[in-house]
Design a protein around this motif. Structure first.
Motif, PDB file in Angstrom:
ATOM      1  N   LEU A  46       0.815  -1.218   0.000  1.00 55.61           N
ATOM      2  CA  LEU A  46       0.000   0.000   0.000  1.00 55.61           C
ATOM      3  C   LEU A  46       0.847   1.266   0.000  1.00 55.61           C
ATOM      4  N   ASP A  47       0.177   2.362  -0.310  1.00 52.61           N
ATOM      5  CA  ASP A  47       0.698   3.697  -0.027  1.00 52.61           C
ATOM      6  C   ASP A  47      -0.376   4.461   0.734  1.00 52.61           C
ATOM      7  N   ILE A  48       0.030   5.272   1.677  1.00 51.63           N
ATOM      8  CA  ILE A  48      -0.912   5.927   2.581  1.00 51.63           C
ATOM      9  C   ILE A  48      -1.813   6.915   1.846  1.00 51.63           C
ATOM     10  N   VAL A  49      -1.319   7.564   0.792  1.00 46.93           N
ATOM     11  CA  VAL A  49      -2.128   8.557   0.101  1.00 46.93           C
ATOM     12  C   VAL A  49      -3.084   7.939  -0.907  1.00 46.93           C
ATOM     13  N   CYS A  50      -3.073   6.630  -1.057  1.00 44.41           N
ATOM     14  CA  CYS A  50      -3.950   5.947  -2.004  1.00 44.41           C
ATOM     15  C   CYS A  50      -5.330   5.746  -1.384  1.00 44.41           C
ATOM     16  N   PRO A  51      -6.382   6.366  -1.927  1.00 41.62           N
ATOM     17  CA  PRO A  51      -7.718   6.198  -1.337  1.00 41.62           C
ATOM     18  C   PRO A  51      -8.234   4.772  -1.446  1.00 41.62           C
ATOM     19  N   TYR A  52      -7.861   4.083  -2.517  1.00 43.66           N
ATOM     20  CA  TYR A  52      -8.297   2.694  -2.666  1.00 43.66           C
ATOM     21  C   TYR A  52      -7.675   1.796  -1.591  1.00 43.66           C
ATOM     22  N   CYS A  53      -6.486   2.169  -1.122  1.00 47.13           N
ATOM     23  CA  CYS A  53      -5.852   1.392  -0.052  1.00 47.13           C
ATOM     24  C   CYS A  53      -6.623   1.530   1.258  1.00 47.13           C
ATOM     25  N   TYR A  54      -7.132   2.727   1.542  1.00 46.25           N
ATOM     26  CA  TYR A  54      -7.935   2.910   2.751  1.00 46.25           C
ATOM     27  C   TYR A  54      -9.219   2.093   2.657  1.00 46.25           C
ATOM     28  N   VAL A  55      -9.861   2.118   1.487  1.00 48.88           N
ATOM     29  CA  VAL A  55     -11.044   1.292   1.269  1.00 48.88           C
ATOM     30  C   VAL A  55     -10.711  -0.178   1.506  1.00 48.88           C
ATOM     31  N   THR A  56      -9.557  -0.609   1.017  1.00 49.29           N
ATOM     32  CA  THR A  56      -9.169  -2.011   1.172  1.00 49.29           C
ATOM     33  C   THR A  56      -8.978  -2.382   2.634  1.00 49.29           C
ATOM     34  N   LEU A  57      -8.368  -1.493   3.429  1.00 42.08           N
ATOM     35  CA  LEU A  57      -8.211  -1.801   4.853  1.00 42.08           C
ATOM     36  C   LEU A  57      -9.567  -2.022   5.507  1.00 42.08           C
ATOM     37  N   PHE A  84       5.371   3.240  -3.203  1.00 34.01           N
ATOM     38  CA  PHE A  84       5.311   4.676  -3.481  1.00 34.01           C
ATOM     39  C   PHE A  84       4.525   4.930  -4.763  1.00 34.01           C
ATOM     40  N   LEU A  85       3.425   5.661  -4.649  1.00 33.16           N
ATOM     41  CA  LEU A  85       2.743   6.125  -5.852  1.00 33.16           C
ATOM     42  C   LEU A  85       3.542   7.223  -6.545  1.00 33.16           C
ATOM     43  N   ASP A  86       4.262   8.007  -5.749  1.00 32.47           N
ATOM     44  CA  ASP A  86       5.042   9.123  -6.300  1.00 32.47           C
ATOM     45  C   ASP A  86       6.364   9.211  -5.545  1.00 32.47           C
ATOM     46  N   PRO A  87       7.343   8.382  -5.903  1.00 38.29           N
ATOM     47  CA  PRO A  87       8.597   8.347  -5.139  1.00 38.29           C
ATOM     48  C   PRO A  87       9.402   9.642  -5.199  1.00 38.29           C
ATOM     49  N   LEU A  88       9.164  10.484  -6.198  1.00 39.72           N
ATOM     50  CA  LEU A  88       9.919  11.732  -6.345  1.00 39.72           C
ATOM     51  C   LEU A  88       9.204  12.928  -5.723  1.00 39.72           C
ATOM     52  N   ALA A  89       8.081  12.690  -5.073  1.00 39.23           N
ATOM     53  CA  ALA A  89       7.344  13.789  -4.442  1.00 39.23           C
ATOM     54  C   ALA A  89       8.177  14.429  -3.349  1.00 39.23           C
ATOM     55  N   VAL A  90       7.910  15.694  -3.093  1.00 32.61           N
ATOM     56  CA  VAL A  90       8.541  16.398  -1.982  1.00 32.61           C
ATOM     57  C   VAL A  90       7.522  16.537  -0.860  1.00 32.61           C
ATOM     58  N   ARG A  91       7.985  17.030   0.263  1.00 34.01           N
ATOM     59  CA  ARG A  91       7.099  17.161   1.415  1.00 34.01           C
ATOM     60  C   ARG A  91       6.188  18.379   1.282  1.00 34.01           C
ATOM     61  N   SER A  92       4.982  18.204   1.762  1.00 32.39           N
ATOM     62  CA  SER A  92       4.053  19.323   2.007  1.00 32.39           C
ATOM     63  C   SER A  92       3.928  20.256   0.810  1.00 32.39           C
ATOM     64  N   ALA A  93       3.718  19.694  -0.381  1.00 33.75           N
ATOM     65  CA  ALA A  93       3.764  20.511  -1.595  1.00 33.75           C
ATOM     66  C   ALA A  93       2.521  20.406  -2.468  1.00 33.75           C
ATOM     67  N   TYR A  94       1.555  19.546  -2.109  1.00 36.46           N
ATOM     68  CA  TYR A  94       0.469  19.266  -3.039  1.00 36.46           C
ATOM     69  C   TYR A  94      -0.885  19.361  -2.347  1.00 36.46           C
ATOM     70  N   ASN A  95      -1.841  19.910  -3.056  1.00 38.14           N
ATOM     71  CA  ASN A  95      -3.210  19.920  -2.574  1.00 38.14           C
ATOM     72  C   ASN A  95      -3.764  18.499  -2.635  1.00 38.14           C
ATOM     73  N   LYS A  96      -4.316  18.020  -1.553  1.00 44.48           N
ATOM     74  CA  LYS A  96      -4.765  16.624  -1.505  1.00 44.48           C
ATOM     75  C   LYS A  96      -5.791  16.292  -2.589  1.00 44.48           C
ATOM     76  N   HIS A 193      -7.016  10.969   4.831  1.00 46.36           N
ATOM     77  CA  HIS A 193      -8.172  10.888   3.934  1.00 46.36           C
ATOM     78  C   HIS A 193      -9.444  11.514   4.497  1.00 46.36           C
ATOM     79  N   THR A 194      -9.548  11.633   5.810  1.00 40.93           N
ATOM     80  CA  THR A 194     -10.770  12.201   6.383  1.00 40.93           C
ATOM     81  C   THR A 194     -10.515  13.480   7.169  1.00 40.93           C
ATOM     82  N   GLY A 195      -9.285  13.977   7.166  1.00 45.57           N
ATOM     83  CA  GLY A 195      -8.954  15.191   7.894  1.00 45.57           C
ATOM     84  C   GLY A 195      -7.998  16.057   7.110  1.00 45.57           C
ATOM     85  N   ASP A 196      -7.392  17.018   7.801  1.00 43.30           N
ATOM     86  CA  ASP A 196      -6.502  17.956   7.131  1.00 43.30           C
ATOM     87  C   ASP A 196      -5.038  17.749   7.497  1.00 43.30           C
TER      88      ASP A 196
END
Length: 306
Positions: A46-57, A84-96, A193-196
């Motif tokens: 899994l990756d934590i930012v993947c919404p389908y992974c949360y559904v799967t849990l 990793f869905l995005d291994p080259l991502a940086v921290r705190s840079a993207y709108n969810k 996925h459910t908060g900020d």
């Protein structure tokens, strides 16, 4: 923003159930020479930012409950492997809301109806408020829930019942092992996925990690704060990052069936179930695996992410 206490409370309901005592029987329910599988080790990639992974849990938790109601003797253990869905991502840079699939994940967008239908059925109310980024640090914490020092041993070595069980294995939700890892995972999923909350922010991860993993640390007055230990020993330690990267590479390229998308479930190191499947489908796959008839890599229609 949800408090850490609120996130911990919700995670108590998200983690798959603790294993029951082991046992075996024949497919007919009577003693015989042909035995069925009663011990299931499920590797959740899994990756934590993947919404389908949360559904799967959520659906996996429901499936385990349903399956064990039918087969009380079954032992089902779940352990996590990073991706990793995005291994080259940086921290705190993207709108969810736009980061995950490069488009707006608003429920009123008809392109997202299937995802939100899956979430609703699983009891998830996606919010995707705030920002996010690279998940490597979060995966470091998930691995730290299994072992005190970084290695590249596959996660399935940490289950309680197998012949290859790791010495650190424990089924308690407060001691190091798969149960504690799942509790942390459920908390991270809810936060993202459910908060900020920003699960790429080291400060947030240290505070959340200390709340979930606090029992792993000495409680004396002279001891450093758990959040400080996590920051210096885990998040800022390059050895943990290297170990997580190696585990991701192993999932992608080091297996007979390479993993190219998440969520993926690998059952007993043999049967591969891809995509966000509902609980009844997962129960059906466990029933087939129980008698040696799982469909392996062909199981399921993929609803995951590359």
């Amino acid at each position: 923003m949800a408090s850490i206490r609120d996130l911990l409370s919700s995670s108590q309901q998200d983690s798959p159930a603790e294993p029951a005592p082991e046992g075996t029987r024949s497919p007919t329910g009577k003693s015989g020479t042909v035995s069925e599988t009663t011990h299931f080790v499920i590797e959740f990639i899994l990756d934590i930012v993947c919404p389908y992974c949360y559904v799967t849990l959520k659906n996996l938790d429901a499936a385990i409950t349903l399956y064990k109601a039918r087969h009380p003797e079954a032992v089902v253990e779940v352990v996590c492997t990073p991706f990793f869905l995005d291994p080259l991502a940086v921290r705190s840079a993207y709108n969810k809301s736009t980061y995950i699939q490069g488009r707006d994940l608003h429920p009123r967008d008809h392109k997202n109806e299937h995802l939100f239908d899956l979430a609703k059925a699983a009891g998830i109310d996606f919010a995707w408020e705030g920002i996010t980024g690279n998940t490597r640090d979060a995966h470091k914490l998930l691995r730290f829930a299994l072992e005190p020092a970084p290695t590249t041993v596959r996660s399935t070595a940490f289950v309680a019942g197998g012949a290859t069980s790791h010495p650190e294995t424990n089924t308690s939700a407060t001691a190091r092992g798969p149960a504690l890892q799942l509790r942390l995972l459920a908390t991270l999923f809810a936060a993202h996925h459910t908060g900020d909350a920003d699960v790429s922010d080291p400060l947030f991860l240290c505070v959340l990690g200390a709340a979930v993993l606090g029992d792993l640390f000495p409680s004396s007055v002279e001891s450093p704060r758990p959040a400080d230990v996590l920051r210096t020993r885990v998040l800022e330690n390059p050895a943990w990052g290297a170990a997580v990267d190696a585990l991701v590479a192993d999932a992608r390229r080091g297996r007979s069936v390479p993993i190219g998308a998440v969520p993926t479930l690998v059952v007993n190191d043999r049967y591969v179930i891809g995509g966000a499947q509902d609980a009844e489908f997962l129960v059906g796959e466990l029933e087939k695996i129980r008698v040696g008839g799982g469909r392996g890599a062909e199981a399921g229609q993929s609803h995951g992410q590359e």
